[in-house]
Write an enzyme that holds these catalytic residues in place. Structure first.
Site, PDB file in Angstrom:
ATOM      1  N   CYS A  93     -41.640  -7.286 -28.846  1.00  0.00           N
ATOM      2  CA  CYS A  93     -42.099  -8.580 -27.964  1.00  0.00           C
ATOM      3  C   CYS A  93     -41.278  -9.842 -28.313  1.00  0.00           C
ATOM      4  O   CYS A  93     -41.790 -10.598 -28.989  1.00  0.00           O
ATOM      5  CB  CYS A  93     -43.665  -8.730 -27.939  1.00  0.00           C
TER       6      CYS A  93
ATOM      7  N   PRO B 264     -39.342 -16.269 -27.631  1.00  0.00           N
ATOM      8  CA  PRO B 264     -38.015 -16.537 -27.504  1.00  0.00           C
ATOM      9  C   PRO B 264     -37.058 -16.178 -28.342  1.00  0.00           C
ATOM     10  O   PRO B 264     -35.966 -16.831 -28.392  1.00  0.00           O
ATOM     11  CB  PRO B 264     -38.219 -18.075 -27.497  1.00  0.00           C
ATOM     12  N   GLY B 265     -37.475 -15.673 -29.436  1.00  0.00           N
ATOM     13  CA  GLY B 265     -36.396 -14.911 -30.388  1.00  0.00           C
ATOM     14  C   GLY B 265     -36.693 -15.585 -31.951  1.00  0.00           C
ATOM     15  O   GLY B 265     -35.707 -15.044 -32.593  1.00  0.00           O
TER      16      GLY B 265
ATOM     17  N   ASP C 174     -38.156  -8.012 -24.257  1.00  0.00           N
ATOM     18  CA  ASP C 174     -39.199  -8.708 -23.652  1.00  0.00           C
ATOM     19  C   ASP C 174     -39.381  -7.874 -22.328  1.00  0.00           C
ATOM     20  O   ASP C 174     -38.600  -7.365 -21.458  1.00  0.00           O
ATOM     21  CB  ASP C 174     -38.739 -10.125 -23.524  1.00  0.00           C
TER      22      ASP C 174
ATOM     23  N   CYS D  34     -50.472 -15.064 -33.051  1.00  0.00           N
ATOM     24  CA  CYS D  34     -50.880 -16.524 -33.184  1.00  0.00           C
ATOM     25  C   CYS D  34     -52.181 -16.875 -32.727  1.00  0.00           C
ATOM     26  O   CYS D  34     -52.325 -17.942 -32.139  1.00  0.00           O
ATOM     27  CB  CYS D  34     -49.721 -17.291 -32.746  1.00  0.00           C
TER      28      CYS D  34
END
Length: 424
Positions: free
Chosen positions: A256, A259-260, A280, A376
């Site tokens: 996943c 954005p990298g 993704d 997160c």
């Protein structure tokens, strides 16, 4: 010409009514305006301040408005919130100016017939005050720290009242801006010097090849950024990669990735060798990874659209599999305050998805490989509980490391990670 308050108002309406992302929305308005740096700072403070403090602001407003707030025109409600935020939390702005500007914005809108209402509400607040409940029960903490009661309850259950109060207080503070030095192109000392030439002051962080920016200029509008000398990444996210410890010539799967940020840091640890498959679910987000890798000069990343919950035998086996799974995001609400206003029902299936991704990762791990699971969020139901169920089901894995990063303890975003090593 739009001013700071009007841009904050329009952006808030877009986020609240249209469901837009806060950071993308505000940047869009900035790119379309000719605001000065000072006005951009004010618009940013108002926009994020209102998002941060919505529950607190609405508690006060509801005492002065008979109509349920949800029935007010969104434009009027956000205007009142902006004015009240200035009254309660921005001491440098005169209260009269906050009221007058709110009335002016109303008069210059299609809701000008409500300017007297806006003026009356705000004048009553100035006369009678903005007292808040003072206690440690869930409702009082919710109002004081502008956090939904279900989140307060979750934090108390997982971490106790003292940690909860510290977490809630930290959620209202400005987050640090942390950079990851692109070691493929530069080093810490040289980047500090180069940033200084761009009027950006950076100091070394606690982690090697990490810097913290100490002034507020937009860090994506300078030569160092466009030259690919760094990418923005919180210290907890960087630390997670150091725990996974990707090595030269390894084969890595980032299930996943968008954005990298972690993908890019892994590539740097690997010195641009080996292979990283970065996936993704959505093609647009895959493009974000490609774009970032190109800017940073990273060539060992192969980006592809792939569903992390479904096994893809074409991918093969890997030395390291990173599962940075979809989560409730409660560790980053100081960066994305709109997250905390989502209804708890939106997360009803999230632990099922998280477990499915983690268990799917098992199919990609080679004989001596490892899995890094991370989120997160700060909900134990999405973190420790997921890992314990996994270990009970897959005894061939050992828990090598587990840590929950706390903003008030680690100076980072709220973050969780667990390193799982295949032992047999």
């Amino acid at each position: 010409m739009a001013n700071a308050r009007k841009i904050a108002l329009n952006a808030l309406c877009d986020v609240r009514v249209g469901g837009a992302y806060s950071n993308i929305t505000l940047n869009k308005y900035f790119s379309e305006s000719d605001l000065s740096s000072a006005d951009k700072s004010l618009a940013t403070a108002l926009f994020y301040g209102v998002l941060d403090r919505t529950i607190t602001l609405d508690y006060v407003l509801s005492r002065y408005i008979k109509t349920p707030l949800k029935k007010l025109e969104p434009h009027i409600l956000e205007n009142l919130r902006i004015a009240l935020y200035q009254i309660m939390f921005m001491n440098k702005i005169p209260e009269s100016a906050a009221v007058n500007e709110a009335v002016k914005l109303t008069k210059n809108s299609k809701h000008k017939h409500l300017s007297g209402f806006v003026n009356g509400v705000l004048r009553n607040i100035l006369r009678e005050g903005t007292s808040l409940p003072d206690g440690t029960d869930e409702h009082s903490l919710s109002v004081k720290y502008s956090c939904p009661e279900w989140i307060v309850k979750s934090f108390i259950a997982d971490y106790g009242i003292d940690n909860t109060i510290n977490l809630l207080n930290a959620s209202l503070q400005a987050p640090p801006v942390t950079l990851r030095v692109n070691t493929l192109k530069t080093n810490t000392e040289n980047l500090i010097s180069d940033l200084l030439q761009e009027e950006l002051t950076a100091t070394p962080s606690i982690l090697e090849n990490s810097l913290e920016i100490t002034n507020g200029i937009d860090i994506t509008k300078n030569k160092c950024y466009h030259a690919g000398l760094f990418h923005v990444q919180d210290i907890a996210s960087q630390t997670v990669v150091s725990i996974a410890s990707p090595q030269r010539d390894e084969r890595v799967l980032d299930m996943c990735a968008a954005p990298g940020g972690k993908t890019f840091t892994m590539a740097q640890y690997m010195e641009n060798s080996g292979e990283i498959i970065a996936c993704d679910l959505y093609e647009k987000r895959v493009e974000l990874i490609k774009k970032g890798a190109g800017r940073l000069g990273i060539t060992n990343i192969q980006c592809m659209q792939n569903d992390a919950t479904v096994y893809n035998e074409k991918l093969g086996k890997f030395d390291l599999v990173l599962c940075d799974v979809l989560c409730s995001g409660l560790g980053v609400i100081r960066r994305k305050p709109e997250i905390k206003y989502k209804d708890i029902s939106e997360y009803s299936d999230i632990t099922t998805i998280q477990s499915k991704i983690l268990e799917n990762a098992v199919l990609y791990v080679n004989e001596k490989g490892r899995i890094l699971y991370s989120t997160c969020t700060l909900r134990k139901s999405e973190n420790e509980c997921i890992i314990q169920r996994f270990l009970d089901k897959y005894p061939q894995y050992e828990l090598r490391y587990q840590h929950t990063f706390m903003p008030h303890i680690d100076g980072s975003d709220g973050f969780y990670c667990a390193l799982l090593q295949k032992s047999r």
